[in-house]
Design an enzyme around this catalytic site. Structure first.
Site, short mmCIF file in Angstrom:
data_model
loop_
_atom_site.label_atom_id
_atom_site.label_comp_id
_atom_site.label_asym_id
_atom_site.label_seq_id
_atom_site.Cartn_x
_atom_site.Cartn_y
_atom_site.Cartn_z
N ASP A 1 16.78 26.76 19.34
CA ASP A 1 16.45 25.83 20.43
C ASP A 1 15.00 25.37 20.24
O ASP A 1 14.11 26.17 19.94
CB ASP A 1 16.64 26.52 21.78
CG ASP A 1 16.65 25.52 22.93
OD1 ASP A 1 17.70 25.34 23.55
OD2 ASP A 1 15.59 24.90 23.20
N HIS B 1 27.62 23.37 24.22
CA HIS B 1 26.78 24.31 23.48
C HIS B 1 26.66 25.62 24.22
O HIS B 1 26.65 25.66 25.44
CB HIS B 1 25.39 23.73 23.20
CG HIS B 1 24.70 23.19 24.42
ND1 HIS B 1 25.00 21.97 24.98
CD2 HIS B 1 23.73 23.71 25.20
CE1 HIS B 1 24.24 21.75 26.04
NE2 HIS B 1 23.47 22.81 26.20
N LEU B 2 26.59 26.69 23.46
CA LEU B 2 26.33 28.02 24.00
C LEU B 2 24.87 28.34 23.72
O LEU B 2 24.38 28.12 22.61
CB LEU B 2 27.20 29.08 23.31
CG LEU B 2 28.66 29.23 23.73
CD1 LEU B 2 29.44 27.94 23.52
CD2 LEU B 2 29.33 30.38 22.98
P1 AMP Z 1 21.27 22.40 28.36
O1 AMP Z 1 20.16 22.18 29.34
O2 AMP Z 1 22.11 23.60 28.66
O3 AMP Z 1 22.08 21.16 28.15
O4 AMP Z 1 20.56 22.77 26.98
C1 AMP Z 1 20.08 21.83 26.08
C2 AMP Z 1 19.13 22.56 25.18
O5 AMP Z 1 18.93 21.76 24.03
C3 AMP Z 1 17.75 22.83 25.77
O6 AMP Z 1 17.50 24.24 25.78
C4 AMP Z 1 16.80 22.09 24.84
O7 AMP Z 1 15.59 22.79 24.62
C5 AMP Z 1 17.62 21.99 23.57
N1 AMP Z 1 17.29 20.89 22.69
C6 AMP Z 1 17.15 19.58 23.00
N2 AMP Z 1 16.86 18.85 21.91
C7 AMP Z 1 16.85 19.73 20.87
C8 AMP Z 1 16.60 19.61 19.47
N3 AMP Z 1 16.32 18.41 18.91
N4 AMP Z 1 16.64 20.71 18.70
C9 AMP Z 1 16.91 21.92 19.25
N5 AMP Z 1 17.16 22.10 20.56
C10 AMP Z 1 17.12 21.03 21.36
#
Ligand code: AMP
Ligand code: ZN
Length: 144
Positions: free
Chosen positions: A61, A130-131
């Site tokens: 993440d 996503h998990l």
């Molecule tokens: P959610 O809020 O459950 O939809 O989680 C989305 C997650 O994606 C968050 O923890 C973000 O930090 C992560 N995220 C967003 N963009 C990226 C990226 N380019 N690479 C890695 N993680 C990301």
């Protein structure tokens, strides 16, 4: 321009035309353009890979909330857990197994948390299933 960049400009064109395009042995549709995690799976946006197989991709993440914070996604675009149809049951089980396998590989012997934020009230911000695998510290309950 790299081969990858050329390929995805073609994907963008195909997306505008509402068609799919084959590149690197895979067929990309409009999702590969508009969804950030589809782009990560496709290698268009860089990520730090943690695990991958034919069904899933796991990466660090970008804004970790715990010492270990890994996202596990299906390679195919599924918008959320709520959008996963009955025929995705085996895939959903596989994603859970991947989370446990990564936890074992990372030595999270004291335990860990797996979270699937779903929809507005679940706090989902990226609309590709996503998990979250969170570990390396104690996590409180209930979550916020
Ligand atoms: P959610 O809020 O459950 O939809 O989680 C989305 C997650 O994606 C968050 O923890 C973000 O930090 C992560 N995220 C967003 N963009 C990226 C990226 N380019 N690479 C890695 N993680 C990301
Ligand atoms: Zn996607």
């Amino acid at each position: 321009m790299t081969e990858m960049a050329r390929g995805f400009s073609n994907v963008a064109l195909a997306g505008r035309l509402g068609a799919g395009i084959e590149f690197g042995g895979r067929v990309y549709t409009g999702h590969a353009m508009s969804c950030i995690f589809c782009k990560i799976v496709a290698g268009e946006i860089p990520s730090t890979a943690v695990y991958q197989d034919e069904l899933s991709y796991a990466f660090a993440d970008i804004s970790p909330k715990s010492p270990v914070h890994v996202l596990i996604v299906p390679r195919e675009h599924i918008a959320s857990l709520d959008e996963a149809d009955k025929d995705k049951r085996a895939l959903l089980g596989h994603l859970l197994w991947v989370a446990a396998e990564i936890a074992r590989q990372k030595g999270l012997t004291k335990g860990y948390r797996v979270v699937v934020n779903t929809g507005e009230h679940g706090g989902q911000t990226v609309d590709h299933l996503h998990l979250h695998l969170l570990g390396g510290r104690a996590h409180t309950w209930p979550p916020g």
